[in-house]
Each structure stands twice: as structure tokens, then as C-alpha cells.
Design a protein around this motif. Structure first.
Motif, PDB file in Angstrom:
ATOM      1  N   PHE A  18      -7.089   0.709  -0.873  1.00  0.00           N
ATOM      2  CA  PHE A  18      -6.789   1.765   0.082  1.00  0.00           C
ATOM      3  C   PHE A  18      -6.065   2.937  -0.584  1.00  0.00           C
ATOM      4  O   PHE A  18      -5.977   4.022  -0.015  1.00  0.00           O
ATOM      5  CB  PHE A  18      -5.922   1.231   1.224  1.00  0.00           C
ATOM      6  CG  PHE A  18      -6.682   0.411   2.238  1.00  0.00           C
ATOM      7  CD1 PHE A  18      -7.861  -0.230   1.907  1.00  0.00           C
ATOM      8  CD2 PHE A  18      -6.206   0.282   3.530  1.00  0.00           C
ATOM      9  CE1 PHE A  18      -8.555  -0.994   2.832  1.00  0.00           C
ATOM     10  CE2 PHE A  18      -6.892  -0.477   4.480  1.00  0.00           C
ATOM     11  CZ  PHE A  18      -8.070  -1.108   4.125  1.00  0.00           C
ATOM     12  N   SER A  19      -5.552   2.716  -1.780  1.00  0.00           N
ATOM     13  CA  SER A  19      -4.838   3.776  -2.513  1.00  0.00           C
ATOM     14  C   SER A  19      -5.704   4.447  -3.572  1.00  0.00           C
ATOM     15  O   SER A  19      -5.200   5.230  -4.388  1.00  0.00           O
ATOM     16  CB  SER A  19      -3.585   3.191  -3.179  1.00  0.00           C
ATOM     17  OG  SER A  19      -3.920   2.110  -4.037  1.00  0.00           O
ATOM     18  N   CYS A  44      -1.392   8.528   5.195  1.00  0.00           N
ATOM     19  CA  CYS A  44      -1.140   7.100   4.943  1.00  0.00           C
ATOM     20  C   CYS A  44       0.236   6.688   5.467  1.00  0.00           C
ATOM     21  O   CYS A  44       0.387   5.592   6.013  1.00  0.00           O
ATOM     22  CB  CYS A  44      -1.251   6.802   3.452  1.00  0.00           C
ATOM     23  SG  CYS A  44      -2.927   6.936   2.798  1.00  0.00           S
ATOM     24  N   ILE A  65      -6.278  -4.521   0.371  1.00  0.00           N
ATOM     25  CA  ILE A  65      -5.634  -3.450   1.152  1.00  0.00           C
ATOM     26  C   ILE A  65      -4.796  -2.517   0.275  1.00  0.00           C
ATOM     27  O   ILE A  65      -5.054  -1.307   0.231  1.00  0.00           O
ATOM     28  CB  ILE A  65      -4.794  -4.045   2.298  1.00  0.00           C
ATOM     29  CG1 ILE A  65      -5.698  -4.581   3.397  1.00  0.00           C
ATOM     30  CG2 ILE A  65      -3.850  -2.987   2.879  1.00  0.00           C
ATOM     31  CD1 ILE A  65      -4.964  -5.230   4.552  1.00  0.00           C
ATOM     32  N   PRO A  66      -3.798  -3.012  -0.439  1.00  0.00           N
ATOM     33  CA  PRO A  66      -2.946  -2.053  -1.173  1.00  0.00           C
ATOM     34  C   PRO A  66      -3.620  -1.381  -2.365  1.00  0.00           C
ATOM     35  O   PRO A  66      -3.391  -0.191  -2.614  1.00  0.00           O
ATOM     36  CB  PRO A  66      -1.755  -2.912  -1.620  1.00  0.00           C
ATOM     37  CG  PRO A  66      -2.273  -4.305  -1.645  1.00  0.00           C
ATOM     38  CD  PRO A  66      -3.292  -4.398  -0.558  1.00  0.00           C
ATOM     39  N   TRP A  92       0.833  -1.209   0.000  1.00  0.00           N
ATOM     40  CA  TRP A  92       0.000   0.000   0.000  1.00  0.00           C
ATOM     41  C   TRP A  92       0.865   1.255   0.000  1.00  0.00           C
ATOM     42  O   TRP A  92       0.653   2.179  -0.786  1.00  0.00           O
ATOM     43  CB  TRP A  92      -0.913  -0.046   1.223  1.00  0.00           C
ATOM     44  CG  TRP A  92      -1.762   1.176   1.449  1.00  0.00           C
ATOM     45  CD1 TRP A  92      -2.192   2.064   0.507  1.00  0.00           C
ATOM     46  CD2 TRP A  92      -2.288   1.629   2.700  1.00  0.00           C
ATOM     47  NE1 TRP A  92      -2.955   3.058   1.091  1.00  0.00           N
ATOM     48  CE2 TRP A  92      -3.031   2.815   2.437  1.00  0.00           C
ATOM     49  CE3 TRP A  92      -2.211   1.159   4.004  1.00  0.00           C
ATOM     50  CZ2 TRP A  92      -3.679   3.528   3.441  1.00  0.00           C
ATOM     51  CZ3 TRP A  92      -2.871   1.867   5.007  1.00  0.00           C
ATOM     52  CH2 TRP A  92      -3.590   3.027   4.732  1.00  0.00           C
ATOM     53  N   ASN A 139       1.306   4.139  -3.036  1.00  0.00           N
ATOM     54  CA  ASN A 139       1.104   5.564  -2.780  1.00  0.00           C
ATOM     55  C   ASN A 139       2.311   6.397  -3.192  1.00  0.00           C
ATOM     56  O   ASN A 139       2.184   7.452  -3.832  1.00  0.00           O
ATOM     57  CB  ASN A 139       0.819   5.795  -1.291  1.00  0.00           C
ATOM     58  CG  ASN A 139      -0.592   5.387  -0.895  1.00  0.00           C
ATOM     59  OD1 ASN A 139      -1.470   5.232  -1.742  1.00  0.00           O
ATOM     60  ND2 ASN A 139      -0.811   5.213   0.389  1.00  0.00           N
TER      61      ASN A 139
END
Length: 366
Positions: free
Chosen positions: A241-242, A200, A237-238, A171, A175
Motif C-alpha cells: 500500500f506504500s 493515507c 498491506i503495509p 503502513w 509512509n
């Protein structure tokens, strides 16, 4: 993509969403090598770097697993190594941003393969230990989705604990790559992107600073390791969430200084509640007699914590997580795509599910 665009031509909107995720056989081979290389590097760093060894929860067969919590030094060494590679010109800082959708597809396919391998391996296991014995339901789909082994390992590596580390670091790397692409394209980072990256970064670094807290979570203690967690840790998640970073890369969102201050306050309030509630839970599980807010921990039924934040409401940690997710989404402005609030919506759904579980636990303990 706004709702008006989706409703006007849903088929075209769907095709536009799918296009970045298409991958041919050559790209699949290259990206598979990249992802496997990433996993290999993290496994190596986890094996050789120093870190505290934390005893896990007591399992049903009275055994405990032990976890080496060296995620933070692993992350710092990884970023330093990537920085050297970028400086030397061997690695492009925008490689993930340039191939994010294809990398997501590749990772998803690896998750499917891994989940099937673990399913077969679990079915064939002759182990009697709680961690490795097969917990078979008789339903093939359910066994594949939830898994059949509690804590499968590979060459001595606890896959469940390691997999969360892979996703959290992934993640952050996504980013940073997206931020690098905006900087290269525009010559600077927008205020929205800067705040999002800061929030983050704090969240991920804090996770690894308190990595031992993960050893007392439900995922580690009780969830079997199947496709649900495999996919959730390294794809959901990665890559979801981005979402806000991807949006800010292609959309100019101007926020006023006052709005930025409010957003910082939302993040800090949520983060403080999230961190303190999780800390209280972990400390209680390690020592039921621990002091919380200066007083001995209070329980109902001998196991349900009702001190600190847990005496105010069940799962205040999820409430904090919701506020943090909301602060991420606000970076994109409240007038824009619903996809920017995807993480916030998912956190709310999780909270409602956990509230239901907590209510059942309270009824059982009262």
C-alpha cells in the motif's frame, strides 16, 4: 521501473527488484528484534490503554468474543514515543525508508514461522469452542494457507484482531519514514507526496476512529487465521500500500493545481462512499431494525441488506475503496510505472470476486 525497461532485459529488471530485499544473517537478527519489539510495544499499549469493549458477532456455538478498541490511542502514543526518540537522536526518522526491503523480507519470514506455529498449535488443540477448535480440511497446504483456528489467541491477545492493527499502523509508519527521507533529501515535500501522505493519514486515522466496525467484517467473523491473513495483514498491506510513496521518493512527479484538485475530489468521493457503506453494514449487523437514510433497514431473505448504498449496488464499499486506491496511484502520474497502480488493480480484483459472492448470496436469498 517502466514496461520498456522490463521488456528490454527482464532478468536484469528482476534482479534489480530483488536486490533491496536481500538480507544477511546479522541484518536478519537485528531486524527480527525490531519487528518483535514493535509487536511487543503494540501488545503492551493495547493491554494498558483505555478503550471501548465491543461484543463481536455471535459464533456458531452461540458465544461471542469481545474486542478492546483502543487502536487510536495506541497509535497516538506510539507516534509520540517515536517522535521523542527521534528528537533525542535515538531513532532515525528514515530507518524504515533506509531498510524497507530488508524489513519486508524479515517480516515475511516471521509470517511463515508464525503460520507454521499456528498450524501445529491448531492441529493439537483439544478445545471445543468455535474460536479455538481445529477446523481441519485434511489438506495440509489448504490448512496452512487458510488456517485451522478461527480466533487463535496468545496470552489473552486475540491475534487476528491485533494483526490487522499491526499492519495498518505499519503502513502509516512506512509512509512517514519515506516522507521524512524525501524532506531530508530535498528540503521539502513535493505536492504529490504531501497529498499522498494526507490521503493515507486520513484513511488510517479513520480506520482506528471506527475500529469497532472491523469486528463485523468477514475477516473477523468467518475467516480462519492462517498464512493468507497473517501475510496479508503485516506484509501485503503495509509494504504494497506504500508503493506510491517509494516511487515518489525517487521520482519527481509534477502535478498541476487543477490535477491536484481533481485528485482530491476522487479521494473524497471514494472515501465518503467507502465509509458510509461500511457504517451502514456495521449498524445493520448490530441492529437489524436500524434506520438507514431515515428509513427502516430493508432485507431480502432476512439477512441481505438492500437499504442505503447496499440497495444501490452490492459492495459499494469496495467501489469506494477502488476510488481511494485510484487517487493514491494518480499521485504518481498516469504515464509512469504499472507498479504504482498495483493497489488499484488489486482492489478491482477484490471487487470482482466480491461481486460474484454477492450475486450468489442474492440468488440464495431471493
Amino acid at each position: 521501473m517502466s514496461w520498456s525497461v522490463i521488456l528490454a532485459d527482464p532478468v536484469r529488471a528482476l534482479m534489480e527488484l530483488i536486490e533491496p530485499f536481500k538480507v544477511d544473517s546479522v541484518q536478519l537478527g537485528v531486524l527480527t528484534g525490531v519487528v518483535l519489539g514493535y509487536l511487543g510495544v503494540l501488545a503492551l499499549l493495547g493491554a494498558i490503554l483505555p478503550g471501548r469493549t465491543i461484543a463481536g458477532a455471535l459464533l456458531a456455538d452461540k458465544t461471542r468474543l469481545h474486542y478492546k478498541c483502543n487502536g487510536l490511542p495506541s497509535l497516538l502514543v506510539l507516534i509520540a514515543g517515536l517522535g521523542v526518540g527521534i528528537k533525542a537522536g535515538y531513532i532515525s526518522p528514515t530507518v524504515i525508508a533506509d531498510h524497507g526491503g530488508q524489513m519486508c523480507t524479515t517480516t515475511f519470514m516471521l509470517c511463515v514461522v508464525m503460520s507454521l506455529w499456528l498450524l501445529v498449535r491448531g492441529y493439537l488443540s483439544k478445545s471445543k469452542s468455535e474460536s479455538l477448535k481445529p477446523h481441519v480440511t485434511g489438506n495440509l497446504i489448504e490448512d496452512w494457507w487458510f488456517g485451522v483456528q478461527l480466533n487463535p489467541d496468545f496470552l489473552g491477545l486475540d491475534l487476528k484482531f491485533f494483526w490487522i492493527r499491526v499492519g495498518m499502523m505499519g503502513w502509516l509508519l512506512i509512509n512517514l519514514s519515506v516522507a521524512a527521507k524525501q524532506y531530508i533529501n530535498q528540503g521539502s515535500l513535493s505536492l504529490s507526496m504531501t497529498l499522498f501522505q494526507t490521503f493515507c493519514g486520513i484513511y488510517v486515522l479513520d480506520y482506528f476512529w471506527h475500529e469497532e466496525y472491523m469486528t463485523s467484517t468477514w475477516d473477523i467473523i468467518a475467516e480462519k487465521f492462517g498464512f493468507m491473513l497473517i501475510f496479508g495483514d503485516v506484509v501485503f498491506i503495509p509494504f504494497t500500500f506504500s508503493i506510491q510513496a517509494w516511487w515518489l521518493l525517487s521520482h519527481s512527479v509534477a502535478i498541476t493545481p487543477a490535477a491536484a484538485v481533481v485528485n482530491v475530489l476522487v479521494f473524497l468521493c471514494g472515501f465518503a462512499v467507502f465509509r458510509e457503506a461500511n457504517k451502514q453494514k456495521h449498524m445493520f449487523k448490530q441492529d437489524p431494525k436500524v434506520l438507514i437514510w431515515g428509513e427502516p433497514a430493508k432485507v431480502i431473505g432476512g439477512r441481505l441488506l438492500v437499504s442505503g448504498f447496499w440497495g444501490i449496488a452490492r459492495h459499494c464499499n469496495y467501489l469506494g475503496d477502488i476510488l481511494v486506491a485510484f487517487s493514491f496511484s494518480l499521485m504518481c502520474g498516469v504515464r509512469y510505472s504499472i507498479f504504482n497502480f498495483f493497489l488499484y488493480i488489486c482492489c478491482k480484483k477484490t471487487l470482482f470476486h466480491r461481486l460474484h459472492d454477492g450475486r450468489l448470496s442474492c440468488n440464495q436469498c431471493s
